[in-house]
Design an enzyme around this catalytic site. Structure first.
Site, PDB file in Angstrom:
ATOM      1  CB  ALA A 292      30.387  78.749  26.829  1.00  0.00           C
TER       2      ALA A 292
ATOM      3  N   GLY B   6      31.880  78.888  32.248  1.00  0.00           N
ATOM      4  CA  GLY B   6      31.868  80.353  32.164  1.00  0.00           C
ATOM      5  C   GLY B   6      31.060  80.999  33.282  1.00  0.00           C
TER       6      GLY B   6
ATOM      7  CD  GLU C 158      36.052  80.790  32.606  1.00  0.00           C
ATOM      8  OE1 GLU C 158      35.204  80.640  31.701  1.00  0.00           O
ATOM      9  OE2 GLU C 158      37.272  80.799  32.402  1.00  0.00           O
TER      10      GLU C 158
ATOM     11  CD  GLU D 135      35.176  75.562  31.440  1.00  0.00           C
ATOM     12  OE1 GLU D 135      35.114  74.757  32.389  1.00  0.00           O
ATOM     13  OE2 GLU D 135      34.810  76.747  31.539  1.00  0.00           O
TER      14      GLU D 135
HETATM   15  N1  CAA Z   1      24.676  75.561  26.696  1.00  0.00           N
HETATM   16  C1  CAA Z   1      23.516  75.515  26.036  1.00  0.00           C
HETATM   17  N2  CAA Z   1      22.383  74.997  26.556  1.00  0.00           N
HETATM   18  C2  CAA Z   1      22.450  74.550  27.818  1.00  0.00           C
HETATM   19  C3  CAA Z   1      23.620  74.575  28.572  1.00  0.00           C
HETATM   20  C4  CAA Z   1      24.791  75.126  27.963  1.00  0.00           C
HETATM   21  N3  CAA Z   1      25.942  75.248  28.624  1.00  0.00           N
HETATM   22  N4  CAA Z   1      23.382  74.034  29.787  1.00  0.00           N
HETATM   23  C5  CAA Z   1      22.080  73.686  29.783  1.00  0.00           C
HETATM   24  N5  CAA Z   1      21.519  73.995  28.601  1.00  0.00           N
HETATM   25  C6  CAA Z   1      20.132  73.782  28.184  1.00  0.00           C
HETATM   26  C7  CAA Z   1      19.892  72.325  27.849  1.00  0.00           C
HETATM   27  O1  CAA Z   1      20.275  72.056  26.498  1.00  0.00           O
HETATM   28  C8  CAA Z   1      18.387  72.232  28.043  1.00  0.00           C
HETATM   29  O2  CAA Z   1      17.734  72.831  26.935  1.00  0.00           O
HETATM   30  P1  CAA Z   1      16.528  72.042  26.203  1.00  0.00           P
HETATM   31  O3  CAA Z   1      15.446  71.989  27.243  1.00  0.00           O
HETATM   32  O4  CAA Z   1      16.203  72.923  25.051  1.00  0.00           O
HETATM   33  O5  CAA Z   1      17.049  70.708  25.836  1.00  0.00           O
HETATM   34  C9  CAA Z   1      18.148  73.156  29.249  1.00  0.00           C
HETATM   35  O6  CAA Z   1      19.271  74.025  29.290  1.00  0.00           O
HETATM   36  C10 CAA Z   1      18.069  72.410  30.568  1.00  0.00           C
HETATM   37  O7  CAA Z   1      19.252  71.639  30.691  1.00  0.00           O
HETATM   38  P2  CAA Z   1      19.232  70.033  30.892  1.00  0.00           P
HETATM   39  O8  CAA Z   1      18.000  69.446  30.311  1.00  0.00           O
HETATM   40  O9  CAA Z   1      20.543  69.509  30.401  1.00  0.00           O
HETATM   41  O10 CAA Z   1      19.142  69.968  32.469  1.00  0.00           O
HETATM   42  P3  CAA Z   1      19.735  68.821  33.403  1.00  0.00           P
HETATM   43  O11 CAA Z   1      19.197  69.074  34.756  1.00  0.00           O
HETATM   44  O12 CAA Z   1      19.514  67.483  32.806  1.00  0.00           O
HETATM   45  O13 CAA Z   1      21.331  69.090  33.432  1.00  0.00           O
HETATM   46  C11 CAA Z   1      23.337  70.399  33.541  1.00  0.00           C
HETATM   47  C12 CAA Z   1      21.837  70.305  33.896  1.00  0.00           C
HETATM   48  C13 CAA Z   1      24.114  69.338  34.306  1.00  0.00           C
HETATM   49  C14 CAA Z   1      23.825  71.795  33.935  1.00  0.00           C
HETATM   50  C15 CAA Z   1      23.507  70.137  32.028  1.00  0.00           C
HETATM   51  O14 CAA Z   1      22.595  70.994  31.334  1.00  0.00           O
HETATM   52  C16 CAA Z   1      24.881  70.426  31.523  1.00  0.00           C
HETATM   53  O15 CAA Z   1      25.773  69.624  31.706  1.00  0.00           O
HETATM   54  N6  CAA Z   1      25.078  71.579  30.850  1.00  0.00           N
HETATM   55  C17 CAA Z   1      26.324  71.929  30.261  1.00  0.00           C
HETATM   56  C18 CAA Z   1      27.291  72.478  31.295  1.00  0.00           C
HETATM   57  C19 CAA Z   1      28.641  72.786  30.694  1.00  0.00           C
HETATM   58  O16 CAA Z   1      29.337  71.902  30.212  1.00  0.00           O
HETATM   59  N7  CAA Z   1      29.042  74.070  30.736  1.00  0.00           N
HETATM   60  C20 CAA Z   1      30.341  74.488  30.334  1.00  0.00           C
HETATM   61  C21 CAA Z   1      30.370  75.004  28.937  1.00  0.00           C
HETATM   62  S1  CAA Z   1      32.032  75.418  28.465  1.00  0.00           S
HETATM   63  C22 CAA Z   1      32.356  76.914  29.192  1.00  0.00           C
HETATM   64  O17 CAA Z   1      31.563  77.482  29.925  1.00  0.00           O
HETATM   65  C23 CAA Z   1      33.689  77.538  28.925  1.00  0.00           C
HETATM   66  C24 CAA Z   1      33.644  78.855  28.315  1.00  0.00           C
HETATM   67  O18 CAA Z   1      33.235  79.876  28.874  1.00  0.00           O
HETATM   68  C25 CAA Z   1      34.193  78.976  26.945  1.00  0.00           C
END
Ligand code: CAA
Length: 259
Positions: free
Chosen positions: A65, A110, A113, A133
């Protein structure tokens, strides 16, 4: 509307792409609106026999998400109500046609999922899977807690959900989360090959086989066997079954019409 989700139809396969590569294809409100519409449209399109879900860009299938939209959630009661009325992930369960997840890079939250809601999961060796999550104070709630338990069993499911640890493609294959793993450069070709193999078969047979497996997983063995017989019986008189038998006898390739 944006181009957060794009569909391309080729040779009876609908390629549905999560298209926010700069955000690692994170699921935002546009994705939640557009993805179910794309799946419903492809499922209803007589020119489509198989759907593929994939992520745009080199780094991710989908990083879950969009966390940047988390600040703008509805009040809890309204949020619950809108999900009960039309949860975006329900489109996967409505689909009668086979869905393939073609996964490279991050497949998190997600994104995992979405993959779990598909019938077949194929991964590139660079794929990684996880449920972050609980570290965000929530739980997987697009079917994640339910589907991963059905696919992998309770012990492995709880390990992945409670620790949030990421696993690589080989690990995912060894536990049965994905059925095939290939080098990243070969993922598209393998996906296309599998999709076309399924698309070349009688559509009602592939759809009924999918239904038998999914419904059977929810009911008793006896009820599942009865349902299997019912579905088989429907197929007996289809033109495609007769065409398959004729083509075999005449030593030629069959032509299936979905009737
Ligand atoms: N939401 C929004 N933006 C995201 C994102 C997310 N889930 N994952 C990555 N991005 C964006 C980052 O903010 C970044 O954007 P900017 O360049 O504008 O800053 C871009 O994508 C590249 O990401 P990173 O710079 O963070 O890349 P990285 O290689 O350093 O890390 C990663 C990659 C480990 C996937 C890290 O981005 C991360 O941890 N992302 C979040 C993952 C996460 O927690 N997802 C679960 C969300 S909850 C859910 O999914 C449940 C549901 O359905 C309700």
């Amino acid at each position: 509307m944006t181009d957060a989700v794009i569909t391309h139809i080729e040779d009876a396969v609908a390629w549905i792409t999560l298209n926010r590569p700069d955000a690692l294809n994170a699921i935002n409100n546009d994705t939640r609106r557009m993805l179910p519409d794309a799946i419903d449209a492809a499922d209803a399109n007589p020119d489509v026999r198989v759907m593929v879900i994939r992520g745009a860009g080199p780094r991710a299938f989908c990083a879950g998400a969009d966390i940047k939209e988390f600040a703008t959630v509805d009040a809890p009661a309204a949020h619950r109500q809108s999900r009960v009325q039309r949860h975006w992930i329900a489109a996967f369960d409505r689909a009668v046609k086979p869905l393939i997840a073609s996964i490279h890079g991050y497949c998190l939250g997600g994104g995992l999922e979405i993959a779990l809601a598909c019938d077949i999961r194929i991964a590139a060796t660079d794929a990684s899977f996880g449920f972050p999550e609980t570290s965000l104070g929530i739980i997987p709630a697009a079917g994640g807690t339910q589907r991963i338990t059905r696919v992998l069993g309770m012990g492995v499911a709880l390990d992945l959900i409670l620790t949030g640890e990421r696993i690589d493609a080989q690990h995912a294959w060894s536990m049965g989360l994905v059925s095939r793993v290939v080098e990243p450069a070969a993922l598209n070709e393998l996906t296309r090959g599998i999709a076309q193999k399924i698309a070349s078969r009688p559509p009602l047979a592939t759809q009924f086989a999918k239904e038998a497996v999914h419904t059977g997983a929810e009911i008793s063995l006896a009820a599942g066997m009865r349902q299997e017989t019912d579905l088989f019986t429907h197929l007996i008189n289809t033109q495609d079954r007769q065409e398959a038998a004729r083509a075999f006898s005449e030593k030629r390739s069959p032509k299936f019409t979905g009737r």
